[in-house]
Design an enzyme around this catalytic site. Structure first.
Site, short mmCIF file in Angstrom:
data_model
loop_
_atom_site.label_atom_id
_atom_site.label_comp_id
_atom_site.label_asym_id
_atom_site.label_seq_id
_atom_site.Cartn_x
_atom_site.Cartn_y
_atom_site.Cartn_z
CG ASP A 1 -0.19 0.04 2.54
OD1 ASP A 1 0.76 -0.76 2.70
OD2 ASP A 1 -0.51 0.86 3.41
CD GLU B 1 3.97 0.66 7.10
OE1 GLU B 1 4.58 0.93 8.14
OE2 GLU B 1 3.75 1.52 6.22
ZN LIG Z 1 6.64 2.15 4.27
#
Ligand SMILES: [Zn+2]
Length: 402
Positions: free
Chosen positions: A90, A155
């Site tokens: 992501d 994340e």
């Molecule tokens: Zn990162």
């Protein structure tokens, strides 16, 4: 030599990066629709490599979007444990588009650089990890232990549907170790083996608003708020003053950061004051203890000045235990960097936070390393092709000798 195999795949690596970046992978919390499409694309790339195990650990988030995680594994000769490369797919959004010289989602290759959102964070690591494993397959080397690759979702907003989900739903071996290429510097001379704990707390002081000429009829929240902020600042620095030289900087940090605007005019005594602290806490201490000191100081001010004080914890995570400097992952990574780059990397701790922290909390050794200019989340983010290739060589060397 396995490094040569990596070198020969340079054009392919650039091509994969250039194809990946236009496929947006932004969390719904940040205005996107998740990482599914990008994961589908990368899964096709992985299928060509030929893993012994290739599977998805997808889940759905509270908005109904699919949040994908991919696990790929190459079996070793003995296979008693697995060394994992854990990267996230992501990205954050582009931010202020007027600051970009190129379209953030149409990657541009210029000399040694590829410009685009997510090329550095964590795209470079995604590509160098995938191709390190591909090089291992191509080399015909079968390492002693298993080698794994994890492409993770979510994340950038806390890893609930990424690392945390995978930890709850995949059976890792108890001696598995991890490399997390998601923090580093432009030389690649520091391996991060520890992270500080984190506490973000906001404090609202409520007094009584009034005319600038009549402090006798009002209660100036601005003055009391300033005093309280300084008292908290002094108290925390005094109480939690330990030094741990592995960290940069080597002490806990307690910074008064955000302050909210109060009244619009000079002749009004403010009735409320709002400020926040960003605390990064050494593993010597519990985050809870820091919070209790802040609460205690707030209580003291309530009584002393007859104000209301409200506390809001915005983020809180305990420091994770430090990864053993003599663990196999750290020793092998150090050795590979020394052999390929000619210098000994230092072992450091940082202010946080990567997915290494939840891994360490579960007792796993995790080494955080890659070679990156400080461009994450910035406009005109880029990755250097030479770093992408150079890191892939280091990873390939480590996994072929693990
Ligand atoms: Zn990162």
């Amino acid at each position: 030599m396995i490094e040569k195999i990596v070198e020969e795949m340079k054009d392919e690596m650039v091509k994969t990066m250039v194809e990946m970046i236009p496929i947006k992978a932004i969390s719904p919390e940040l205005g996107g629709t998740g990482e599914k499409e990008r994961a589908d694309y990368l899964e096709r790339v992985l299928k060509d490599i030929g893993f012994d195990e290739l599977k998805r650990l997808d889940t759905k988030d509270k908005y109904g979007y699919v949040r994908p995680n991919i696990i790929a594994k190459i079996k070793g000769k003995e296979g008693k444990k697995t060394l994992w490369l854990a990267v996230h797919i992501d990205t954050v959004p582009e931010g202020d588009i007027s600051l970009w010289k190129t379209d953030p989602f149409k990657p541009v290759v210029e000399g040694d650089k590829i410009y685009g959102r997510g090329t550095a964070d964590d795209g470079q690591a995604v590509i160098s990890s995938i191709y390190a494993l591909k090089a291992l397959k191509k080399s015909g080397i079968i390492p002693k232990n298993n080698i794994g690759l994890m492409l993770l979702a979510d994340e950038e907003v806390g890893s609930k549907y990424g690392m945390h989900y995978v930890l709850d739903n995949y059976n890792f071996g108890e001696n598995d170790e991890f490399i997390v290429p998601d923090a580093g510097n432009s030389k690649g001379d520091a391996i991060e083996i520890a992270e500080k704990g984190l506490l973000w707390v906001c404090i609202k002081v409520i007094g009584k608003q009034g005319h600038g000429s009549r402090p006798d009829l009002s209660l100036n929240a601005n003055r009391i708020g300033m005093k309280l902020a300084l008292s908290i600042d002094e108290r925390l620095h005094y109480k939690f003053s330990a030094i741990n030289n592995i960290f940069v900087p080597p002490y806990s940090t307690f910074e008064p950061t955000k302050r909210e605007a109060n009244v619009q005019n000079i002749n009004t005594i403010p009735g409320t004051d709002f400020f926040c602290f960003d605390c990064r806490i050494l593993p010597n201490y519990k985050v809870e203890d820091v919070l209790n000191e802040i609460k205690d100081e707030a209580e003291h001010y309530k009584k002393k000045f007859n104000v209301e004080v409200e506390l809001k914890v915005v983020q809180k995570s305990e420091p994770a235990p430090q990864t053993d400097p003599n663990s196999e992952v750290v020793v092998k990574l150090k050795k590979a960097i020394k052999e390929l780059r000619g210098f000994e990397p230092s072992l450091i701790g940082i202010g946080g936070g990567t997915v290494a922290a939840p891994l360490r909390r579960r007792g796993y050794n995790a080494a955080v390393w890659y070679t990156i200019d400080n461009v994450e989340h910035s406009p005109n983010e880029y990755c250097k092709i030479s770093n992408m290739i150079g890191d892939a060589k280091v990873f390939a060397k480590v996994i072929s000798e693990y």
